[in-house]
Design a protein around this motif. Structure first.
Motif, PDB file in Angstrom:
ATOM      1  N   PRO A  82      48.422   1.396  33.925  1.00  0.00           N
ATOM      2  CA  PRO A  82      49.281   0.306  33.713  1.00  0.00           C
ATOM      3  C   PRO A  82      49.263  -0.979  34.897  1.00  0.00           C
ATOM      4  O   PRO A  82      48.209  -0.288  35.876  1.00  0.00           O
ATOM      5  N   GLY A  83      48.630  -1.837  34.136  1.00  0.00           N
ATOM      6  CA  GLY A  83      47.966  -2.434  35.246  1.00  0.00           C
ATOM      7  C   GLY A  83      46.601  -3.371  34.961  1.00  0.00           C
ATOM      8  O   GLY A  83      45.735  -4.804  35.309  1.00  0.00           O
ATOM      9  N   GLU A 120      50.580  -1.918  30.261  1.00  0.00           N
ATOM     10  CA  GLU A 120      52.278  -1.891  30.765  1.00  0.00           C
ATOM     11  C   GLU A 120      52.920  -0.645  30.479  1.00  0.00           C
ATOM     12  O   GLU A 120      52.219  -0.648  29.316  1.00  0.00           O
ATOM     13  N   THR A 121      54.146  -0.389  30.869  1.00  0.00           N
ATOM     14  CA  THR A 121      54.582   0.812  30.804  1.00  0.00           C
ATOM     15  C   THR A 121      55.564   0.010  29.524  1.00  0.00           C
ATOM     16  O   THR A 121      55.742  -0.788  29.845  1.00  0.00           O
ATOM     17  N   GLU A 137      49.705  -5.576  26.485  1.00  0.00           N
ATOM     18  CA  GLU A 137      50.404  -6.522  26.156  1.00  0.00           C
ATOM     19  C   GLU A 137      49.696  -7.407  26.433  1.00  0.00           C
ATOM     20  O   GLU A 137      48.272  -7.967  27.091  1.00  0.00           O
ATOM     21  N   HIS A 157      52.518  -7.123  21.912  1.00  0.00           N
ATOM     22  CA  HIS A 157      52.607  -5.742  22.125  1.00  0.00           C
ATOM     23  C   HIS A 157      51.991  -4.544  21.229  1.00  0.00           C
ATOM     24  O   HIS A 157      52.694  -4.787  19.591  1.00  0.00           O
ATOM     25  N   HIS A 213      47.208  -7.325  28.941  1.00  0.00           N
ATOM     26  CA  HIS A 213      46.975  -6.027  30.318  1.00  0.00           C
ATOM     27  C   HIS A 213      47.929  -5.014  29.907  1.00  0.00           C
ATOM     28  O   HIS A 213      48.454  -5.215  28.472  1.00  0.00           O
TER      29      HIS A 213
END
Length: 416
Positions: free
Chosen positions: A327-328, A183-184, A267, A315, A181
């Motif tokens: 994000p998400g 991610e920040t 990620e 990552h 997913h």
């Protein structure tokens, strides 16, 4: 040769030689075998299921036998209703294929027949010239054996968006499929608090607002000095949290949270079996689930500890200046663990199942013909070819199913 052997050959050909004068085609005869209609029905077959070729009483039954490791020719000669010892016959077959290639097939005696010394390569689609020498005389026949071939006019092919390119060298990527997913990046998240506790006089931004570095977020009157000072954004980004309103005390608490999503983390979760194969610096290509977006990046960090589910997180820093990655978002990805330069590849988009083989369709002039492939390594775009098509051959890469349908409609046979 003993008499018993000759009697055996005579018995084998008794059915064939009952009407020797009517067998096969005449000298220099030419047949067109398409496996349907009157022409295919007219092909004379011998007791071994082969094609009968006759010239002035001399007969050769010629068949392709596919029981061996590779298809090969077998030939049974006779003359005037009597079997001929195979060792007394010199036989040569020339196969002229679409595109100008000619295969020369030689024969050697074996038991009661002649056997080709080289395989008959697929497809079995060619014009065959057969030359047999026996007792000082040479007999010659020509016939067509066509399979897996069709003719389509160029304007019709263009109308159906049939596309071609040349088979040639390429690169096959070895990949591992993973999921993850967006991610920040922790270094791009800023939690903003007041430098000195005091009363909030003004709030200049709202949640979701994009701010630049140094932009005023709020003004605060210090409890100690009663001086008014500004709280500014330490980074550029989006205000994702606002925890203060006018008139409230700052009290050392979080006032704002700012997230910079111009770069994000992709990620990924690596299963234990894959961890040892993934290294920092490897290329990764991913697609957010439910979108048509395709993004490439590089693995720049692999965690040294595992998650509770035993996966290890990897990552990749991804440019997100367009803002398309949120994000998400869930991701499906391929991590490239190896890349192989190979001498011959074709596109997977051109592959079709044909009989028991995987094929592409060679394009020569206005004609299209199957090429049975021996395949090696492959990725989502390319597949390595170990045999079945010559480098530089044009082949269909788009809408190849239309070529297959046209060939199957014509009923091109696999008879020999």
């Amino acid at each position: 040769m003993n008499k018993l052997a000759i009697r055996y050959w005579a018995l084998v050909f008794s059915l064939l030689l009952a009407a020797c004068g009517d067998a096969g085609t005449g000298s220099n005869g030419h047949e067109d075998e398409h496996g349907h209609g009157e022409e295919a029905a007219a092909m004379e077959q011998g007791p071994n299921g082969g094609r009968l070729l006759e010239d002035q009483g001399f007969v050769v039954e010629l068949a392709i036998v596919e029981e061996a490791a590779a298809p090969q020719y077998r030939a049974w000669p006779s003359r005037n209703c009597n079997a001929v010892p195979p060792a007394d016959v010199q036989l040569q077959v020339s196969l002229s294929r679409l595109g100008g290639r000619v295969d020369q097939i030689s024969f050697e005696p074996s038991a009661n027949f002649l056997r080709s010394t080289s395989p008959v390569e697929e497809p079995h689609s060619f014009t065959a010239t057969v030359k047999a020498s026996y007792q000082g005389r040479t007999h010659e026949w020509t016939f067509d054996s066509i399979e897996g071939r069709t003719r389509i006019a160029p304007d019709i092919a263009r109308g159906f968006n049939v596309e071609t390119e040349l088979a040639g060298p390429g690169q096959v990527r070895e990949t591992i499929g993973v999921y993850g997913h967006i991610e920040t990046i922790p270094e791009r998240v800023s939690a903003v608090i007041a430098r000195f506790d005091g009363t909030v006089r003004e709030v200049a931004v709202v949640t979701g607002e994009t701010v630049r570095a140094g932009q005023t977020l709020a003004t605060v009157e210090s409890n100690d000095s009663l001086n008014v000072y500004t709280v500014t954004a330490p980074i550029a980004g989006v205000v994702t949290e606002r925890q203060v309103n006018r008139g409230e005390q700052t009290a050392g608490r979080l006032l704002f949270r700012i997230v910079d999503t111009s770069q994000v983390w992709a990620e990924f979760s690596l299963f234990p079996a894959d961890v040892q194969q993934v290294r920092k610096g490897m290329n990764v290509t991913f697609q957010p689930v439910g979108t048509s977006i395709s993004v490439t990046g590089t693995i720049d960090r692999i965690d040294v500890t595992s998650q509770p589910n035993q996966t290890v997180l990897a990552h990749a820093v991804i440019d997100n200046s367009s803002g398309a990655l949120v994000p998400g978002m869930y991701l499906a990805a391929d991590i490239e663990i190896a890349s192989h330069d190979v001498p011959l590849v074709v596109r997977r988009s051109g592959l079709q199942a044909f009989r028991d083989s995987t094929v592409v369709f060679a394009h020569i002039g206005d004609e299209y013909e199957v090429r049975m492939l021996d395949l090696g390594r492959q990725d989502k775009v390319w597949v390595e070819v170990l045999g079945g098509i010559e480098p530089g051959t044009p082949y269909v890469t788009a809408n190849s199913y239309l070529i297959k349908a046209d060939i199957e409609k014509s009923g091109a046979s696999h008879d020999h």
